[in-house]
Design an enzyme around this catalytic site. Structure first.
Site, PDB file in Angstrom:
ATOM      1  N   CYS A 240     -18.327   6.822 -51.624  1.00  0.00           N
ATOM      2  CA  CYS A 240     -17.113   6.113 -52.030  1.00  0.00           C
ATOM      3  C   CYS A 240     -16.359   7.000 -53.024  1.00  0.00           C
ATOM      4  O   CYS A 240     -16.745   8.148 -53.269  1.00  0.00           O
ATOM      5  CB  CYS A 240     -17.467   4.756 -52.665  1.00  0.00           C
TER       6      CYS A 240
ATOM      7  N   CYS B 254     -18.161   8.845 -55.846  1.00  0.00           N
ATOM      8  CA  CYS B 254     -18.794  10.133 -55.567  1.00  0.00           C
ATOM      9  C   CYS B 254     -17.821  11.274 -55.855  1.00  0.00           C
ATOM     10  O   CYS B 254     -18.215  12.322 -56.374  1.00  0.00           O
ATOM     11  CB  CYS B 254     -19.263  10.195 -54.122  1.00  0.00           C
TER      12      CYS B 254
ATOM     13  N   ASP C 169     -30.573  13.684 -22.828  1.00  0.00           N
ATOM     14  CA  ASP C 169     -31.551  14.588 -23.433  1.00  0.00           C
ATOM     15  C   ASP C 169     -32.496  13.721 -24.256  1.00  0.00           C
ATOM     16  O   ASP C 169     -32.183  12.560 -24.551  1.00  0.00           O
ATOM     17  CB  ASP C 169     -30.844  15.610 -24.312  1.00  0.00           C
TER      18      ASP C 169
ATOM     19  N   ASP D  95     -27.643  16.861 -27.478  1.00  0.00           N
ATOM     20  CA  ASP D  95     -27.311  17.345 -28.816  1.00  0.00           C
ATOM     21  C   ASP D  95     -27.718  18.778 -29.086  1.00  0.00           C
ATOM     22  O   ASP D  95     -27.275  19.366 -30.058  1.00  0.00           O
ATOM     23  CB  ASP D  95     -27.982  16.461 -29.871  1.00  0.00           C
TER      24      ASP D  95
ATOM     25  N   ASP E 197     -28.469  22.023 -24.409  1.00  0.00           N
ATOM     26  CA  ASP E 197     -27.738  21.009 -23.645  1.00  0.00           C
ATOM     27  C   ASP E 197     -26.286  21.389 -23.407  1.00  0.00           C
ATOM     28  O   ASP E 197     -25.613  20.744 -22.599  1.00  0.00           O
ATOM     29  CB  ASP E 197     -27.770  19.666 -24.389  1.00  0.00           C
TER      30      ASP E 197
END
Length: 821
Positions: free
Chosen positions: A92, A95, A501, A680, A684
């Site tokens: 938020c 931070c 995958d 990912d 792939d």
């Protein structure tokens, strides 16, 4: 259970630790150290001001290998240096305040600016006082992850196009608003006896406003139209450009000759509405791309080259020559392809092979760029750089595979190939008919032809697809799903086969120890050894048994395990052979560690790569929608079989190379199937490019995200089903919009050809049809799309233990609800 004061994650109350002042509890020493740093800077207000986002990465100090930020620093003004970073873990605005304030109080830092939306942090400091690693270390010790990037590479062309469209839209809108005031005066004066001189004055004022505005705002359409004509074809922008130019030229001619028919307002209004649609479409694509860039950043690796005189030099990967010797420290990624010349270590090869278990390499073994060195330093002899690397080969495979997507053309472009010639023929026919058959003056004939061009101007058609895609993209984007391709939704709606995958896609991509049946004493002993290692299995075990002190004197034998001398004898934690475990023991479904202690039988600890929380429900939901679900993985047969059985996937294949996956997808395409590939890993990427449409999680490597049409965030797979459903609904709405535009033209075109509509009335009718199309598309933004996967809540805890709305220690909200859209 209790909640960590710093990161907000739940942990066992007995396993917690405290900070130096006794504050707590904290889940680990890293969080306690982060709290000490915050308190030492006098920034404790952060914990009162923040609002924990359950979908963001927990604010726990990263256990991943440290990044050397020094090679990414640049010389800045006044003798300072600067660094651009992507920051992960922002919760938020508090931070942003914490990071900027903490950096501002660090000696030598001249400036620190963090953008909450783009998550880009810019730091400038005095190199005589501190260095890049010292500056960024403050951020990482707080629990945030910072990745260097080059701002010059991100979205320059995209931002330029968006700004051009926005300026053109603003100019057209300004001109339209002012000219409409003058036009209202002309219309009112026409019925009240306005004199010719006054009318001409209004027309000249309109011309002075509209001519520059149209010349400026028409550029995006004119460039596209002239480019299409040069290539020997037409698109939606050709009739738009011709209609606007003819209407403007006709109006200028009438104004010069004191004629009554000047329709500058119709031309600029047409441009304004078209620019709105074009800008919204471009903006949606730009947001998707910028969000994807935000997620992956630019990971530029520095290579440590060993020179002949024994010294080291840090250079960029492209500056390394084949045959050179480089040093890869423990915790670093291998930057180039090469062979091990000295050293033994464990390598995480998951990015290349999809294998969950790290493999051991020794002198003579081949390694590839992207692999992660885990346990010991290695010296490599470089064998390939640039186009000779495995990564370059994968990219070439992707380029070949992507040629198969060339047959997909945007719906609007396909329609325009037929639509635009019909429009031009109708306009020419109107002009010819009025001139030859009706014996009308050429001005009247041209005005009617312009009215036909405007009334048939594909504004509704031009908006039919973009407005639906903008709404669909916005709906998915609010869920964290980013559409990257203009034709992705069209292809996604036709999917009948989904290929997954395994590692990091259907599963979490990290080993989780199965502790049931393992005595607590053995677990604590194993954890004391595991805490000293950076091996993924050791780190997972140490995290699963928190609060255990790290043993001193542990030796790590690369490729084997850990050893510790005790009063009772040597304790070992590692492989079967290293611990003396029975080699004929039954194979487990996942990786394993064995603990050998004096006077006791070796004890096995099994690790499983847990499926994502909703993986089984998503597979079932896809099957319920008539889709075939398959699994292709580069992992071992045992691990793949276990996941496939658990998720109900009957058709699976293990130990698949990138070429194998691409071949399977080509075989499915030859059978006439439309395949969605979800993956990912680097292995792939060719399959993602070869599939009819592809999706990738935000945790994927950058190459996979580049190849994918859609990128989704979060731990859950629900966005896959949501995307398919939204795509199908979008397809239905696009067809409805085309039907609306067709019906509108069937009624309006005859009226324009008969001379019953002026260009202004034609522009108003065109705008009305566009408004109807937009209102129809807005129906996509309402109502639930997926109703068979629960409420789609996400939680802060990795194990989904936090309850929505609960407030833990320190007032930290954990597990706040994330509403599905």
């Amino acid at each position: 259970m209790t909640v960590c004061l710093h990161c907000g994650q739940e942990h066992a109350e007995s396993a917690g630790t405290t900070a130096s002042d006794g504050a707590g509890p904290f889940c680990c020493t890293g969080c306690a150290a982060a709290y000490d740093l915050v308190r030492g800077l006098g920034l404790e207000r952060y914990y009162d001001r923040r609002s924990v986002d359950p979908g963001a990465r927990p604010l726990r100090p990263d256990e991943s290998p440290a990044i050397d930020y020094a090679p990414h620093a640049r010389d800045a003004e006044n003798g300072t240096q600067s660094l651009h970073l992507m920051v992960d873990g922002l919760q938020c605005a508090a931070c942003v305040w914490l990071i900027e304030t903490a950096l501002g109080r660090q000696p030598g830092v001249a400036q620190a600016r963090l953008n909450m939306t783009t998550r880009r942090l810019t730091i400038r400091w005095d190199p005589a006082t501190t260095d890049a690693n010292g500056v960024v270390g403050t951020v990482t010790r707080l629990g945030y992850r910072a990745v260097p990037f080059d701002p010059d590479r991100l979205g320059g062309a995209q931002q330029k196009t968006e700004k051009e469209l926005l300026r053109a839209m603003a100019v057209a809108g300004f001109a339209m608003g002012n000219v409409m005031l003058l036009s209202v005066s002309v219309w009112a004066g026409h019925s009240q006896g306005m004199g010719t001189a006054t009318r001409d004055l209004m027309h000249w004022l309109s011309a002075l406003i509209c001519m520059p505005a149209i010349a400026y705002a028409l550029r995006p359409f004119a460039r596209s139209a002239f480019g299409a004509i040069r290539r020997g074809r037409t698109n939606m922008d050709v009739p738009v450009t011709i209609g606007v130019l003819l209407a403007t030229s006709m109006s200028l001619f009438e104004t010069i000759n004191s004629g009554p028919h000047a329709y500058f307002d119709g031309s600029v209004m047409l441009l304004f509405f078209l620019l709105i649609g074009r800008y919204l479409d471009q903006r949606a694509r730009g947001r998707a791309r910028s969000a994807a860039e935000q997620l992956l950043g630019l990971r530029a690796n520095a290579v440590t080259v060993l020179l002949p005189d024994g010294t080291c030099a840090v250079v960029a990967p492209e500056q390394v020559a084949p045959g050179a010797t480089i040093l890869v420290a423990a915790g670093e990624r291998v930057p180039v392809d090469g062979r091990v010349s000295d050293g033994v270590s464990d390598l995480d090869t998951g990015l290349i092979t999809g294998e969950t278990v790290p493999g051991t390499v020794r002198p003579g073994d081949q390694v590839f760029a992207g692999m992660l060195n885990l346990t010991a330093p290695l010296r490599l002899t470089v064998s390939a750089v640039g186009e000779g690397t495995l990564l370059a080969e994968i990219v070439r495979m992707m380029e070949v595979a992507e040629q198969g997507r060339a047959k997909y053309v945007a719906v609007a472009d396909r329609v325009s190939r037929l639509y635009a010639p019909v429009v031009h023929v109708a306009a020419i026919g109107t002009f010819t008919g009025w001139t030859l058959l009706m014996d009308a003056p050429w001005q009247i004939a041209l005005m009617n032809a312009v009215a036909v061009l405007i009334i048939t101007c594909p504004c509704a058609l031009a908006l039919a697809v973009p407005v639906v895609q903008v709404i669909a993209s916005g709906r998915l984007m609010r869920q964290g799903t980013l559409i990257k391709s203009a034709t992705a939704l069209e292809r996604l709606a036709a999917v009948d086969t989904v290929v997954f995958d395994k590692t990091g896609t259907l599963t979490e991509g990290r080993p989780v120890p199965q502790l049931d049946g393992v005595p607590d004493s053995d677990l604590r002993l194993a954890a004391t050894l595991a805490g000293t290692s950076r091996h993924p299995l050791a780190r997972a075990l140490a995290s699963a048994v928190p609060g255990v002190p790290v043993a001193a004197g542990v030796r790590e034998i690369a490729g084997a395990g850990l050893a510790l001398d005790t009063a009772d004898g040597e304790v070992r934690l590692g492989s079967r052979r290293f611990t003396g475990a029975p080699l004929d023991a039954e194979d487990s479904a996942g990786p394993e560690l064995w603990l050998a202690r004096p006077g006791a039988e070796p004890r096995r600890i099994v690790f499983l790569d847990a499926p994502r929380p909703d993986a089984a429900a998503v597979v079932a939901a896809l099957k319920a929608r008539g889709m075939e679900v398959r699994l292709l993985s580069g992992d071992r047969r045992g691990a793949v079989a276990a996941v496939a059985e658990r998720l109900g996937i009957a058709d699976w294949r293990a130990e698949q190379t990138p070429a194998d996956k691409t071949a399977v997808l080509a075989e499915l395409a030859a059978q006439g199937r439309t395949v969605l590939m979800v993956g990912d890993g680097l292995n792939d990427a060719p399959a993602l490019a070869a599939a009819a449409v592809s999706m990738s999680p935000s945790t994927a490597v950058d190459v996979s995200q580049t190849a994918a049409d859609v990128v989704f965030q979060g731990r859950r797979l629900r966005p896959i089903v949501e995307s398919v459903e939204v795509a199908r609904r979008s397809g239905r709405l696009v067809k409805q919009n085309f039907a609306i535009a067709l019906v509108y033209n069937l009624f309006a075109v005859p009226l324009a050809m008969a001379g019953l509509l002026t260009p202004l009335l034609a522009a108003l009718a065109m705008s009305s049809s566009s408004l109807i199309v937009i209102l129809n598309a807005l129906r996509l933004a309402r109502g639930a799309v997926v109703k068979d996967l629960g409420d789609g809540r996400a939680s802060l805890s990795d194990r989904d233990r936090a309850q929505p709305g609960r407030v833990g220690a320190g007032g930290v909200s954990v597990g706040a609800e994330v509403r599905s859209v």
